[in-house]
Design an enzyme around this catalytic site. Structure first.
Site, PDB file in Angstrom:
ATOM      1  N   THR A  33      26.718  78.314  28.892  1.00 20.96           N
ATOM      2  CA  THR A  33      27.968  77.535  28.817  1.00 20.96           C
ATOM      3  C   THR A  33      29.130  78.412  28.354  1.00 20.96           C
ATOM      4  OG1 THR A  33      26.599  75.648  28.222  1.00 20.96           O
ATOM      5  CG2 THR A  33      28.959  75.437  27.840  1.00 20.96           C
ATOM      6  N   ASP A 214      23.038  71.755  12.810  1.00 28.68           N
ATOM      7  CA  ASP A 214      24.181  72.594  13.200  1.00 28.68           C
ATOM      8  C   ASP A 214      25.228  72.627  12.077  1.00 28.68           C
ATOM      9  OD1 ASP A 214      25.961  73.721  15.606  1.00 28.68           O
ATOM     10  OD2 ASP A 214      27.146  72.208  14.554  1.00 28.68           O
ATOM     11  N   LYS A 218      26.523  75.861   9.731  1.00 30.95           N
ATOM     12  CA  LYS A 218      27.928  76.271   9.573  1.00 30.95           C
ATOM     13  C   LYS A 218      28.312  76.287   8.103  1.00 30.95           C
ATOM     14  CE  LYS A 218      29.205  74.665  14.154  1.00 30.95           C
ATOM     15  NZ  LYS A 218      29.545  73.464  14.941  1.00 30.95           N
TER      16      LYS A 218
HETATM   17  N1  LIG Z   1      28.733  75.473  23.562  1.00 25.94           N
HETATM   18  C1  LIG Z   1      29.726  75.549  22.687  1.00 25.94           C
HETATM   19  O1  LIG Z   1      30.762  74.874  22.801  1.00 25.94           O
HETATM   20  C2  LIG Z   1      29.629  76.506  21.520  1.00 25.94           C
HETATM   21  C3  LIG Z   1      30.656  76.554  20.563  1.00 25.94           C
HETATM   22  C4  LIG Z   1      30.579  77.460  19.524  1.00 25.94           C
HETATM   23  C5  LIG Z   1      29.495  78.302  19.424  1.00 25.94           C
HETATM   24  N2  LIG Z   1      28.497  78.224  20.360  1.00 25.94           N
HETATM   25  C6  LIG Z   1      27.375  79.146  20.224  1.00 25.94           C
HETATM   26  O2  LIG Z   1      27.399  80.030  21.318  1.00 25.94           O
HETATM   27  C7  LIG Z   1      26.068  80.430  21.649  1.00 25.94           C
HETATM   28  C8  LIG Z   1      25.788  80.131  23.112  1.00 25.94           C
HETATM   29  O3  LIG Z   1      25.904  78.752  23.341  1.00 25.94           O
HETATM   30  P1  LIG Z   1      25.841  78.133  24.824  1.00 25.94           P
HETATM   31  O4  LIG Z   1      26.234  76.715  24.663  1.00 25.94           O
HETATM   32  O5  LIG Z   1      26.566  79.002  25.778  1.00 25.94           O
HETATM   33  O6  LIG Z   1      24.263  78.242  25.099  1.00 25.94           O
HETATM   34  P2  LIG Z   1      23.508  78.149  26.530  1.00 25.94           P
HETATM   35  O7  LIG Z   1      24.342  77.415  27.512  1.00 25.94           O
HETATM   36  O8  LIG Z   1      22.148  77.680  26.261  1.00 25.94           O
HETATM   37  O9  LIG Z   1      23.443  79.686  27.020  1.00 25.94           O
HETATM   38  C9  LIG Z   1      22.530  80.611  26.497  1.00 25.94           C
HETATM   39  C10 LIG Z   1      22.460  81.808  27.425  1.00 25.94           C
HETATM   40  O10 LIG Z   1      21.587  82.767  26.859  1.00 25.94           O
HETATM   41  C11 LIG Z   1      20.545  83.089  27.793  1.00 25.94           C
HETATM   42  N3  LIG Z   1      19.320  83.264  27.039  1.00 25.94           N
HETATM   43  C12 LIG Z   1      18.847  82.474  26.036  1.00 25.94           C
HETATM   44  N4  LIG Z   1      17.688  82.977  25.570  1.00 25.94           N
HETATM   45  C13 LIG Z   1      17.434  84.085  26.287  1.00 25.94           C
HETATM   46  C14 LIG Z   1      16.379  85.038  26.283  1.00 25.94           C
HETATM   47  N5  LIG Z   1      15.347  84.935  25.436  1.00 25.94           N
HETATM   48  N6  LIG Z   1      16.462  86.084  27.140  1.00 25.94           N
HETATM   49  C15 LIG Z   1      17.480  86.194  28.014  1.00 25.94           C
HETATM   50  N7  LIG Z   1      18.505  85.318  28.074  1.00 25.94           N
HETATM   51  C16 LIG Z   1      18.472  84.277  27.229  1.00 25.94           C
HETATM   52  C17 LIG Z   1      20.455  81.910  28.745  1.00 25.94           C
HETATM   53  O11 LIG Z   1      19.931  82.358  29.954  1.00 25.94           O
HETATM   54  P3  LIG Z   1      19.775  81.368  31.235  1.00 25.94           P
HETATM   55  O12 LIG Z   1      21.199  81.069  31.663  1.00 25.94           O
HETATM   56  O13 LIG Z   1      19.062  82.176  32.227  1.00 25.94           O
HETATM   57  O14 LIG Z   1      19.057  80.170  30.721  1.00 25.94           O
HETATM   58  C18 LIG Z   1      21.931  81.494  28.829  1.00 25.94           C
HETATM   59  O15 LIG Z   1      22.582  82.288  29.786  1.00 25.94           O
HETATM   60  C19 LIG Z   1      25.155  79.659  20.676  1.00 25.94           C
HETATM   61  O16 LIG Z   1      24.862  80.466  19.577  1.00 25.94           O
HETATM   62  C20 LIG Z   1      26.006  78.481  20.266  1.00 25.94           C
HETATM   63  O17 LIG Z   1      25.664  77.984  18.986  1.00 25.94           O
HETATM   64  C21 LIG Z   1      28.534  77.358  21.394  1.00 25.94           C
END
Ligand SMILES: NC(=O)c1ccc[n+]([C@@H]2O[C@H](COP(=O)([O-])OP(=O)(O)OC[C@H]3O[C@@H](n4cnc5c(N)ncnc54)[C@H](OP(=O)(O)O)[C@@H]3O)[C@@H](O)[C@H]2O)c1
Length: 429
Positions: A33, A214, A218
């Site tokens: 995401t 979560d 934080k």
């Molecule tokens: N979403 C938000 O609004 C937000 C806001 C603030 C902070 N964050 C933080 O930002 C970080 C990412 O969040 P997100 O929402 O983008 O998560 P997400 O959509 O689940 O994306 C995670 C990414 O990491 C890859 N990944 C995970 N485990 C892996 C592994 N073992 N080996 C290789 N690739 C791996 C996944 O690959 P695939 O695509 O192939 O599955 C995906 O591309 C988190 O720490 C979250 O707490 C998110």
């Protein structure tokens, strides 16, 4: 993990005077995401701030990733980023492993790291900060807490402003959105959550948000930053919004307040902290922070500082991460993060919001007397009925959790009533 320091990591970079390169090579760990939004945003940077993603670590080979340019190397083993030497590593994997190993390896090699991963920071912040300080390498995590309102970096550069002694905040937009919908539409948590999921405001598996995990992570990152303490997630009193009922919300309204998912900590004397839903009086500064909005109130010798705005979401988070990338590559960044002292917070004494229901309730004075005999004093009550039962909601004066629980057990036994309990915060803010 022990990682041998490569010879060049020992270079004296304490004053980190490297000039920021015209174009930054970024190794992107995670393209979900936030990572996808980051990749899209990076393409819009002007030539004098160019960011080139060289590698993208992902898990799923088959998934279409439209924001990744064709020349980005998709990799499935994160260690391959170290074959080249990226200017910045951006960690957007989430979770602990492989994020921890890769971030540590980057820091040991002197490669600046930007992360949005509060789970990693909460569990291993001490270790990561130590590695960053030892190799004088920037470790930036502005997007880990209230990603849409950048404030952590400012306080890192301003140690006097950062001398705060406590904070109260709403840092989980999903829980806040769900509680706001439940209150405004007088519906239960489950339908409000289902709507949030349909609108993309809650994850398909929302447990970390709804259970308060979560928010507690934080809280721990904020304690690392402002109190220089390292707290284990298991040591923080953590509660979620899953058990809140429409009747709780109605009675909170009748008592002149609302229920919000808050975090609170204070270390002006002993360290005290909790994360969970709490009753807030209408005049509390956080009471009007609705929907997915976040806010943080910092308390300190210079008074109260308030930060409020969008909490998360792919676009605001990606923008904050991109700013961190430029900041990490900039020459004047302070690279010494204060080391952390291990600490165990106790739960604070707060007022409590209680709801008592029974087919026939004792008189208000009898309830008040029984609670008072256990050292719990009521400051406001509201009588009503809940279906076939009689109900009474009340706010107590501040007391400890063991004391209120003991008093409510005695009331439950004496009056055969059901009792519900939530923390309440003083209107003081
Ligand atoms: N979403 C938000 O609004 C937000 C806001 C603030 C902070 N964050 C933080 O930002 C970080 C990412 O969040 P997100 O929402 O983008 O998560 P997400 O959509 O689940 O994306 C995670 C990414 O990491 C890859 N990944 C995970 N485990 C892996 C592994 N073992 N080996 C290789 N690739 C791996 C996944 O690959 P695939 O695509 O192939 O599955 C995906 O591309 C988190 O720490 C979250 O707490 C998110």
């Amino acid at each position: 993990m022990t990682v041998a320091l490569p010879p060049d990591a020992e270079r004296d970079v304490r004053s980190r005077t490297v000039a920021a390169p015209a174009s930054l090579d970024v190794a992107l760990l995670g393209c979900g995401t936030v990572g996808s939004a980051f990749a899209g945003l990076a393409q819009l940077e002007p030539p004098d701030r160019a960011v080139r993603i060289t590698h993208a670590l992902v898990r799923d080979h088959g998934r279409d990733r439209p924001t990744l340019l064709p020349d980005v190397r998709r990799i499935y083993d994160g260690r391959s980023i170290f074959a080249t030497s990226p200017d910045v590593v951006v960690e957007l994997l989430g979770g602990i492993e492989p994020a921890r190993t890769l971030v540590l390896e980057a820091l040991h090699r002197g490669i600046p790291v930007v992360t949005a991963n509060k789970s990693l920071l909460a569990a291993h912040g001490g270790e990561l900060r130590e590695a960053a300080t030892r190799t004088a390498t920037p470790l930036l995590y502005e997007a880990a807490v209230i990603a849409g309102v950048p404030f952590l970096g400012t306080f890192s550069r301003r140690p006097f402003a950062a001398r705060v002694t406590g904070f109260t905040g709403i840092v989980n937009g999903t829980s806040n959105y769900v509680l706001t919908r439940a209150r405004n539409e007088r519906i239960g948590i489950a339908p409000a959550l289902a709507d949030a999921q349909r609108l993309g405001l809650a994850e398909p598996n929302p447990a970390d948000d709804i259970d308060g995990i979560d928010a507690a992570e934080k809280l721990i990152v904020l304690l690392q930053q402002f109190a220089a303490v390292n707290v284990a997630p298991a040591d923080v009193e953590t509660d979620g919004i899953g058990r809140i009922t429409a009747a709780d919300i109605d009675d909170a309204r009748a008592l002149g307040g609302t229920i919000k998912p808050v975090i609170a900590a204070d270390w002006s004397e002993r360290l005290r902290a909790f994360a969970g839903p709490a009753f807030l009086g209408r005049r509390h500064l956080l009471a009007s922070v609705d929907s997915a909005e976040n806010a943080l109130i910092l308390e300190g010798p210079r008074g109260r500082m308030v930060f409020r705005g969008p909490g998360a979401g792919p676009d605001v988070t990606a923008a904050t991460v991109l700013d961190d990338v430029h900041e990490a590559a900039r020459a004047t960044i302070p690279v010494t993060l204060p080391s952390l002292r291990r600490a165990q917070p106790s739960a604070p004494e707060t007022p409590w919001f209680i709801r008592v229901t029974a087919p026939r309730l004792p008189r208000r004075i009898e309830i008040a007397d029984l609670l008072a005999s256990h050292g719990v004093y009521l400051q406001r009550t509201q009588r009503g009925s809940a279906g076939h039962a009689e109900g009474c909601a009340a706010l107590t004066l501040p007391c400890s959790r063991p004391r209120i629980e003991r008093a409510l057990r005695a009331l439950g036994a004496a009056a055969r009533c059901d009792v519900r309990l939530l923390r309440a915060l003083e209107d003081g803010a």
